[in-house]
Design a protein around this motif. Structure first.
Motif, mmCIF file in Angstrom:
data_model
loop_
_atom_site.group_PDB
_atom_site.id
_atom_site.type_symbol
_atom_site.label_atom_id
_atom_site.label_comp_id
_atom_site.label_asym_id
_atom_site.label_seq_id
_atom_site.Cartn_x
_atom_site.Cartn_y
_atom_site.Cartn_z
ATOM 1 N N ILE A 156 0.844 -1.199 0.000
ATOM 2 C CA ILE A 156 0.000 0.000 0.000
ATOM 3 C C ILE A 156 0.881 1.251 0.000
ATOM 4 O O ILE A 156 0.646 2.206 -0.746
ATOM 5 C CB ILE A 156 -0.936 -0.004 1.224
ATOM 6 C CG1 ILE A 156 -1.963 -1.133 1.101
ATOM 7 C CG2 ILE A 156 -1.667 1.335 1.353
ATOM 8 C CD1 ILE A 156 -2.837 -1.291 2.324
ATOM 9 N N ILE A 157 1.922 1.236 0.825
ATOM 10 C CA ILE A 157 2.850 2.363 0.883
ATOM 11 C C ILE A 157 3.596 2.500 -0.441
ATOM 12 O O ILE A 157 3.864 3.609 -0.916
ATOM 13 C CB ILE A 157 3.840 2.174 2.043
ATOM 14 C CG1 ILE A 157 3.093 2.092 3.375
ATOM 15 C CG2 ILE A 157 4.867 3.301 2.084
ATOM 16 C CD1 ILE A 157 3.938 1.576 4.510
ATOM 17 N N LEU A 158 3.931 1.361 -1.050
ATOM 18 C CA LEU A 158 4.682 1.340 -2.310
ATOM 19 C C LEU A 158 4.051 2.242 -3.354
ATOM 20 O O LEU A 158 4.732 3.035 -4.020
ATOM 21 C CB LEU A 158 4.769 -0.106 -2.818
ATOM 22 C CG LEU A 158 5.513 -0.406 -4.118
ATOM 23 C CD1 LEU A 158 6.066 -1.827 -4.076
ATOM 24 C CD2 LEU A 158 4.642 -0.254 -5.348
ATOM 25 N N GLU A 159 2.745 2.131 -3.517
ATOM 26 C CA GLU A 159 2.069 2.924 -4.547
ATOM 27 C C GLU A 159 2.229 4.419 -4.283
ATOM 28 O O GLU A 159 2.485 5.201 -5.207
ATOM 29 C CB GLU A 159 0.588 2.557 -4.602
ATOM 30 C CG GLU A 159 -0.173 3.349 -5.636
ATOM 31 C CD GLU A 159 -1.322 2.581 -6.240
ATOM 32 O OE1 GLU A 159 -1.874 3.084 -7.221
ATOM 33 O OE2 GLU A 159 -1.645 1.501 -5.754
ATOM 34 N N ALA A 160 2.092 4.822 -3.017
ATOM 35 C CA ALA A 160 2.239 6.236 -2.687
ATOM 36 C C ALA A 160 3.660 6.724 -2.974
ATOM 37 O O ALA A 160 3.856 7.841 -3.479
ATOM 38 C CB ALA A 160 1.886 6.466 -1.223
ATOM 39 N N LEU A 161 4.652 5.889 -2.672
ATOM 40 C CA LEU A 161 6.039 6.280 -2.917
ATOM 41 C C LEU A 161 6.336 6.408 -4.408
ATOM 42 O O LEU A 161 7.034 7.330 -4.832
ATOM 43 C CB LEU A 161 6.982 5.263 -2.266
ATOM 44 C CG LEU A 161 6.949 5.219 -0.733
ATOM 45 C CD1 LEU A 161 7.770 4.063 -0.204
ATOM 46 C CD2 LEU A 161 7.442 6.541 -0.144
ATOM 47 N N VAL A 162 5.796 5.508 -5.205
ATOM 48 C CA VAL A 162 5.991 5.603 -6.656
ATOM 49 C C VAL A 162 5.337 6.874 -7.204
ATOM 50 O O VAL A 162 5.920 7.600 -8.018
ATOM 51 C CB VAL A 162 5.430 4.354 -7.365
ATOM 52 C CG1 VAL A 162 5.403 4.554 -8.880
ATOM 53 C CG2 VAL A 162 6.265 3.127 -7.017
ATOM 54 N N LYS A 163 4.128 7.152 -6.740
ATOM 55 C CA LYS A 163 3.414 8.335 -7.241
ATOM 56 C C LYS A 163 4.068 9.640 -6.804
ATOM 57 O O LYS A 163 3.823 10.697 -7.409
ATOM 58 C CB LYS A 163 1.961 8.295 -6.783
ATOM 59 C CG LYS A 163 1.139 7.233 -7.506
ATOM 60 C CD LYS A 163 -0.322 7.247 -7.079
ATOM 61 C CE LYS A 163 -1.132 6.234 -7.878
ATOM 62 N NZ LYS A 163 -2.563 6.199 -7.479
ATOM 63 N N SER A 164 4.916 9.577 -5.779
ATOM 64 C CA SER A 164 5.635 10.779 -5.352
ATOM 65 C C SER A 164 6.721 11.176 -6.343
ATOM 66 O O SER A 164 7.245 12.288 -6.276
ATOM 67 C CB SER A 164 6.270 10.549 -3.976
ATOM 68 O OG SER A 164 7.410 9.690 -4.080
ATOM 69 N N GLY A 165 7.062 10.252 -7.254
ATOM 70 C CA GLY A 165 8.131 10.508 -8.211
ATOM 71 C C GLY A 165 9.492 10.051 -7.733
ATOM 72 O O GLY A 165 10.506 10.249 -8.417
ATOM 73 N N ALA A 166 9.529 9.432 -6.569
ATOM 74 C CA ALA A 166 10.802 8.945 -6.034
ATOM 75 C C ALA A 166 11.294 7.728 -6.804
ATOM 76 O O ALA A 166 10.516 7.000 -7.424
ATOM 77 C CB ALA A 166 10.646 8.590 -4.561
#
Length: 422
Positions: A156-166
């Protein structure tokens, strides 16, 4: 009647609201240890991707006003113990809250692995709103982030981190992603999918140490590889918060032991949610199921029994997980790993990231795993929870597991239709 609810998560809030409805003249108090209005941890990734504001994480839209209007008191503090002789809940700092009945809904906390460097600045969990604020400040386009753990919470956290552009690297000690939810085929398909989206994934790998050099973190794996990062997010599992229960003499195993009424070994004390070791619908055993639907079920049953409503008995929770990983939907229900004496059926389309696996005992569906399929997720759960005898449809599903909708309709005396989904 004075009801005290320890914990301001979903289980605590649902229980408090249920108690207020069932006993309008009672006193209902929620004790929470965070300086926030009660919120959902599962909403934090949506806040990180700016799909919602911090206020959007609140379990009730009007925040503190919701509880005030319902005459539910919110107390900020950490519970130290429960004085079962004098019927008082003790708070750190010396405060006491009297009770007639107590619900322990303290949830769980992230596990910090015993690795050198876990206390360094830039290494964090993603469990609280404070954690989320820290991650949002660090995870920016072009930044380098290491995510430790690819379980349900990690993904779940993974998706947010990817969408941050990191630029994201995932390290998982098991041989596949989401190992407690997916079998080898499904878990590695999720890995392939993530890598196709630009995420670097290391499975069967462990972080052995973290150090800081010139403002950046060096993450060393057991292979000897070093990954440089601006931020390390740890999602290596959670542990039920049983400390106050243990100190108070309640029976504790992995979680707090409860019966089918959600009572502990003290008839005035109940437990619900991630901290409770409640009945599993499929196995009949008592286990900890750290998922929000189970928390809500527990809370309703506990509150009804605290309010002396007759016939409030927990029939058991169905293990269920539905996950969206960068647009790939996966789900697992019940005994998805199967039974030793059971049968199974599966169908795989690796190129399209489509997979379905069904597990049977006799002619009853007891577990299911799906990937890339959304049409009949509810049907899979329904067949498992109803323990429907499939009869001749069991053989048809072994041949073609995509015909679950037909099987469901036929088993409920309806007219079937072809519903191929792969």
């Amino acid at each position: 009647m004075q009801h005290v609810v320890i914990g301001a998560g979903p289980a605590g809030v649902v229980a408090a609201e249920t108690l207020r409805r069932l006993q309008p003249d009672s006193t209902v108090t929620i004790i929470g240890d965070e300086p926030e209005a009660p919120y959902s941890r599962m909403a934090i990734p949506y806040m990180l991707t700016e799909q919602i504001s911090e206020q959007g994480t609140h379990l009730r839209k009007s925040g503190y006003d919701h509880y005030q209007m319902r005459n539910i008191s919110l107390v900020q503090g950490r519970v130290s113990d429960i004085d079962r002789t004098n019927l008082q809940v003790g708070l750190d700092g010396g405060g006491k809250v009297p009770y007639d009945k107590v619900l322990i809904a303290t949830g769980s906390s992230p596990v910090k692995p015993p690795i050198q460097g876990m206390d360094l600045e830039g290494v964090t969990s993603c469990w609280t709103l404070e954690d989320a604020r820290h991650i949002a400040a660090k995870a920016k386009p072009g930044s380098k982030v290491v995510l430790m753990g690819a379980g349900f919470i990690g993904c779940i956290i993974l998706e947010a981190l990817v969408k941050s552009g990191a630029e994201l690297t995932v390290v998982e000690m098991e041989d596949r992603m989401v190992p407690r939810m997916m079998n080898d085929i499904a878990g590695n398909l999720i890995k392939d999918w993530c890598e196709s989206k630009g995420v670097s994934v290391h499975t069967s790998a462990k972080v052995t140490s973290i150090s800081k050099q010139q403002g950046q973190l060096d993450v060393v794996l057991d292979s000897g590889k070093t990954i440089t990062a601006d931020l390390v997010v740890c999602a290596t599992g959670v542990r039920p918060n049983v400390d106050c229960a243990s100190k108070s003499g309640l029976k504790v195993d992995h979680g707090i032991i409860v019966d089918r009424t959600m009572r502990t070994n003290d008839p005035l004390i109940f437990a619900a949610g991630d901290v409770a070791q409640g009945k599993d619908f499929c196995t009949g055993e008592y286990t900890v199921q750290a998922i929000q639907p189970t928390a809500a079920d527990h809370a309703q049953i506990a509150a009804r029994n605290m309010a002396d409503v007759k016939g409030a008995s927990h029939q058991g929770s169905v293990n269920m997980n539905v996950l969206d990983t960068l647009g790939l939907i996966s789900s697992s229900f019940g005994q998805w790993m199967g039974e030793p004496d059971g049968d199974s059926a599966e169908l795989l389309n690796r190129e399209r990231y489509r997979y379905i696996n069904l597990q049977f005992v006799d002619d009853v569906l007891v577990g299911a795993t799906s990937l890339g399929l959304t049409q009949h997720v509810g049907v899979l759960r329904g067949l498992i929870q109803s323990k429907t005898r499939l009869g001749t449809w069991k053989k048809k599903l072994v041949t073609d597991p995509t015909r679950v909708m037909e099987a469901y309709l036929a088993s409920t005396q309806a007219v079937g239709f072809n519903a191929a989904i792969i």
